[in-house]
Design a protein around this motif. Structure first.
Motif, PDB file in Angstrom:
ATOM      1  N   LYS A 288       0.566  -0.837  -0.110  1.00 37.46           N
ATOM      2  CA  LYS A 288       0.425   0.134  -0.196  1.00 37.46           C
ATOM      3  C   LYS A 288       1.045   1.305   0.118  1.00 37.46           C
ATOM      4  CE  LYS A 288      -4.267  -2.311   2.127  1.00 37.46           C
ATOM      5  NZ  LYS A 288      -5.072  -1.523   3.197  1.00 37.46           N
ATOM      6  N   PHE A 289       2.194   1.115   0.525  1.00 35.42           N
ATOM      7  CA  PHE A 289       3.175   2.327   0.075  1.00 35.42           C
ATOM      8  C   PHE A 289       3.528   2.880  -0.463  1.00 35.42           C
ATOM      9  CE2 PHE A 289       7.812   4.021   0.899  1.00 35.42           C
ATOM     10  CZ  PHE A 289       7.024   5.578   1.182  1.00 35.42           C
ATOM     11  N   LEU A 290       3.405   1.357  -1.368  1.00 40.46           N
ATOM     12  CA  LEU A 290       3.959   1.903  -2.848  1.00 40.46           C
ATOM     13  C   LEU A 290       2.950   2.142  -3.785  1.00 40.46           C
ATOM     14  CD1 LEU A 290       6.087   1.571  -5.186  1.00 40.46           C
ATOM     15  CD2 LEU A 290       5.020  -1.178  -5.573  1.00 40.46           C
ATOM     16  N   LEU A 291       1.831   1.698  -3.855  1.00 36.27           N
ATOM     17  CA  LEU A 291       0.386   2.550  -4.419  1.00 36.27           C
ATOM     18  C   LEU A 291      -0.008   3.517  -3.803  1.00 36.27           C
ATOM     19  CD1 LEU A 291      -1.809  -0.625  -4.409  1.00 36.27           C
ATOM     20  CD2 LEU A 291      -0.593   0.237  -5.931  1.00 36.27           C
ATOM     21  N   SER A 292       0.076   4.125  -2.629  1.00 36.84           N
ATOM     22  CA  SER A 292      -0.026   5.209  -2.628  1.00 36.84           C
ATOM     23  C   SER A 292       0.736   6.174  -2.903  1.00 36.84           C
ATOM     24  CB  SER A 292       0.046   5.211  -0.572  1.00 36.84           C
ATOM     25  OG  SER A 292      -0.944   4.871  -0.037  1.00 36.84           O
ATOM     26  N   THR A 293       2.304   6.217  -2.740  1.00 40.03           N
ATOM     27  CA  THR A 293       4.119   6.586  -3.510  1.00 40.03           C
ATOM     28  C   THR A 293       3.490   7.257  -5.004  1.00 40.03           C
ATOM     29  OG1 THR A 293       4.852   6.086  -1.804  1.00 40.03           O
ATOM     30  CG2 THR A 293       5.961   7.047  -3.846  1.00 40.03           C
ATOM     31  N   LEU A 294       2.980   6.345  -5.518  1.00 38.31           N
ATOM     32  CA  LEU A 294       2.738   6.002  -7.169  1.00 38.31           C
ATOM     33  C   LEU A 294       1.529   7.011  -7.142  1.00 38.31           C
ATOM     34  CD1 LEU A 294       2.835   2.419  -8.079  1.00 38.31           C
ATOM     35  CD2 LEU A 294       4.433   5.160  -9.220  1.00 38.31           C
ATOM     36  N   LEU A 295       0.560   6.855  -6.366  1.00 39.61           N
ATOM     37  CA  LEU A 295      -0.493   7.978  -6.762  1.00 39.61           C
ATOM     38  C   LEU A 295      -0.603   9.197  -6.196  1.00 39.61           C
ATOM     39  CD1 LEU A 295      -3.887   8.342  -6.685  1.00 39.61           C
ATOM     40  CD2 LEU A 295      -3.651   8.389  -4.461  1.00 39.61           C
ATOM     41  N   LEU A 296       0.837   9.820  -4.838  1.00 36.72           N
ATOM     42  CA  LEU A 296       1.221  10.648  -4.743  1.00 36.72           C
ATOM     43  C   LEU A 296       1.670  11.221  -6.052  1.00 36.72           C
ATOM     44  CD1 LEU A 296       2.040  10.689  -0.931  1.00 36.72           C
ATOM     45  CD2 LEU A 296       0.133  12.197  -2.254  1.00 36.72           C
ATOM     46  N   ALA A 297       2.802  10.472  -6.741  1.00 36.08           N
ATOM     47  CA  ALA A 297       3.401  10.786  -7.782  1.00 36.08           C
ATOM     48  C   ALA A 297       2.295  11.333  -9.043  1.00 36.08           C
ATOM     49  CB  ALA A 297       4.901   9.964  -8.524  1.00 36.08           C
ATOM     50  N   GLY A 298       1.594  10.253  -9.261  1.00 32.87           N
ATOM     51  CA  GLY A 298       0.751  10.590 -10.408  1.00 32.87           C
ATOM     52  C   GLY A 298      -0.044  12.275 -10.179  1.00 32.87           C
ATOM     53  N   PHE A 299      -0.041  12.933  -8.818  1.00 30.89           N
ATOM     54  CA  PHE A 299      -0.841  14.057  -8.081  1.00 30.89           C
ATOM     55  C   PHE A 299       0.187  15.230  -9.092  1.00 30.89           C
ATOM     56  CE2 PHE A 299      -4.187  12.406  -5.596  1.00 30.89           C
ATOM     57  CZ  PHE A 299      -5.275  13.094  -6.240  1.00 30.89           C
ATOM     58  N   LEU A 300       1.256  15.028  -8.548  1.00 32.57           N
ATOM     59  CA  LEU A 300       2.222  16.042  -8.802  1.00 32.57           C
ATOM     60  C   LEU A 300       2.489  16.553 -10.205  1.00 32.57           C
ATOM     61  CD1 LEU A 300       5.364  14.912  -6.091  1.00 32.57           C
ATOM     62  CD2 LEU A 300       4.225  17.554  -6.225  1.00 32.57           C
ATOM     63  N   TYR A 301       2.455  15.017 -11.122  1.00 32.48           N
ATOM     64  CA  TYR A 301       2.774  14.927 -12.561  1.00 32.48           C
ATOM     65  C   TYR A 301       1.676  15.958 -12.955  1.00 32.48           C
ATOM     66  CZ  TYR A 301       3.158  13.574 -17.026  1.00 32.48           C
ATOM     67  OH  TYR A 301       2.947  13.641 -18.652  1.00 32.48           O
ATOM     68  N   GLY A 302       0.445  15.178 -13.191  1.00 28.03           N
ATOM     69  CA  GLY A 302      -0.577  15.880 -12.712  1.00 28.03           C
ATOM     70  C   GLY A 302      -1.314  17.231 -12.540  1.00 28.03           C
ATOM     71  N   HIS A 303      -0.579  17.874 -12.279  1.00 26.38           N
ATOM     72  CA  HIS A 303      -0.597  19.250 -11.119  1.00 26.38           C
ATOM     73  C   HIS A 303       0.321  20.065 -12.206  1.00 26.38           C
ATOM     74  CE1 HIS A 303      -0.428  22.809  -8.451  1.00 26.38           C
ATOM     75  NE2 HIS A 303       0.569  22.571  -8.278  1.00 26.38           N
ATOM     76  N   LEU A 304       1.628  19.636 -12.212  1.00 25.52           N
ATOM     77  CA  LEU A 304       3.009  20.570 -13.053  1.00 25.52           C
ATOM     78  C   LEU A 304       2.576  20.069 -13.992  1.00 25.52           C
ATOM     79  CD1 LEU A 304       5.513  19.593 -10.150  1.00 25.52           C
ATOM     80  CD2 LEU A 304       4.201  21.464 -10.331  1.00 25.52           C
ATOM     81  N   PHE A 305       3.216  19.611 -14.422  1.00 26.37           N
ATOM     82  CA  PHE A 305       3.233  18.984 -16.059  1.00 26.37           C
ATOM     83  C   PHE A 305       1.768  18.803 -16.936  1.00 26.37           C
ATOM     84  CE2 PHE A 305       6.813  17.096 -14.262  1.00 26.37           C
ATOM     85  CZ  PHE A 305       7.925  17.685 -14.336  1.00 26.37           C
ATOM     86  N   TRP A 306       0.496  18.648 -16.690  1.00 27.01           N
ATOM     87  CA  TRP A 306      -0.443  17.869 -17.747  1.00 27.01           C
ATOM     88  C   TRP A 306      -1.422  19.251 -16.211  1.00 27.01           C
ATOM     89  CZ3 TRP A 306      -3.762  13.272 -17.295  1.00 27.01           C
ATOM     90  CH2 TRP A 306      -4.986  12.731 -18.069  1.00 27.01           C
ATOM     91  N   SER A 307      -1.219  20.245 -16.635  1.00 26.67           N
ATOM     92  CA  SER A 307      -2.258  21.616 -15.955  1.00 26.67           C
ATOM     93  C   SER A 307      -3.311  21.927 -16.771  1.00 26.67           C
ATOM     94  CB  SER A 307      -1.267  22.376 -15.425  1.00 26.67           C
ATOM     95  OG  SER A 307      -1.879  23.396 -15.224  1.00 26.67           O
ATOM     96  N   MET A 308      -4.421  22.194 -16.302  1.00 26.18           N
ATOM     97  CA  MET A 308      -5.267  23.036 -17.333  1.00 26.18           C
ATOM     98  C   MET A 308      -5.730  24.530 -17.480  1.00 26.18           C
ATOM     99  SD  MET A 308      -8.810  20.232 -16.656  1.00 26.18           S
ATOM    100  CE  MET A 308     -10.049  21.035 -16.825  1.00 26.18           C
ATOM    101  N   ASN A 309      -5.056  24.751 -16.171  1.00 27.33           N
ATOM    102  CA  ASN A 309      -5.238  26.186 -15.935  1.00 27.33           C
ATOM    103  C   ASN A 309      -3.384  26.940 -16.587  1.00 27.33           C
ATOM    104  OD1 ASN A 309      -6.587  25.711 -14.344  1.00 27.33           O
ATOM    105  ND2 ASN A 309      -4.824  25.006 -12.337  1.00 27.33           N
ATOM    106  N   TYR A 310      -2.279  26.392 -17.946  1.00 21.05           N
ATOM    107  CA  TYR A 310      -1.760  27.411 -18.384  1.00 21.05           C
ATOM    108  C   TYR A 310      -2.708  28.499 -19.240  1.00 21.05           C
ATOM    109  CZ  TYR A 310       1.743  23.625 -17.080  1.00 21.05           C
ATOM    110  OH  TYR A 310       2.703  23.414 -16.474  1.00 21.05           O
ATOM    111  N   GLN A 311      -1.538  29.457 -19.221  1.00 22.77           N
ATOM    112  CA  GLN A 311      -2.799  30.654 -19.897  1.00 22.77           C
ATOM    113  C   GLN A 311      -2.445  30.815 -21.790  1.00 22.77           C
ATOM    114  OE1 GLN A 311      -4.652  32.699 -19.036  1.00 22.77           O
ATOM    115  NE2 GLN A 311      -4.479  32.075 -16.812  1.00 22.77           N
ATOM    116  N   SER A 312      -3.035  30.104 -22.553  1.00 26.21           N
ATOM    117  CA  SER A 312      -3.214  30.178 -24.278  1.00 26.21           C
ATOM    118  C   SER A 312      -2.593  31.587 -24.385  1.00 26.21           C
ATOM    119  CB  SER A 312      -4.582  29.805 -24.373  1.00 26.21           C
ATOM    120  OG  SER A 312      -5.019  28.394 -23.709  1.00 26.21           O
TER     121      SER A 312
END
Length: 120
Positions: free
Chosen positions: A96-120
């Motif tokens: 569960k620790f590994l799966l939780s770490t992957l979930l948090l890493a995914g949140f960081l990836y989605g937050h930083l690199f796949w953001s919907m908030n970039y200005q066009s």
């Protein structure tokens, strides 16, 4: 696009109701996702985290913006494919620790690199 998203949400909602009212214990989508993640589909927590970070967080800092909005999706697909290949090549316990770490890493990836908030 909205019709597709509403349709998927309705199908999921009906699916969840059916699973909750049947007589089988531990028969919900959460249990299914956890069991699949402990098997060969270890990418599920990372992908769900990335989708969550993409939809609900998202930075406005242009430093993390990629030149094409398709690149984060391609990278996400590549990471998921790599995780599947690794689980077929190397057998290991998915705690569960590994799966939780992957979930948090995914949140960081989605937050930083796949953001919907970039200005066009």
């Amino acid at each position: 696009m909205t019709i597709i998203m509403v349709s998927f949400a309705a199908i999921y909602f009906i699916f969840e109701i059916v699973l909750n009212v049947n007589d089988i214990d531990n028969d919900t989508s959460n249990v299914f996702l956890l069991e699949w993640s402990k098997g060969r589909l270890v990418f599920i927590p990372f992908a769900l985290g990335a989708i969550g970070g993409h939809l609900f967080l998202g930075t406005k800092n242009d430093f993390f913006q990629m030149s094409s909005s398709l690149y984060p999706v391609i990278i996400l697909f590549g990471v998921a494919a790599l995780m599947v290949v690794l689980t077929y090549l190397v057998s290991f316990k998915k705690s569960k620790f590994l799966l939780s770490t992957l979930l948090l890493a995914g949140f960081l990836y989605g937050h930083l690199f796949w953001s919907m908030n970039y200005q066009s």
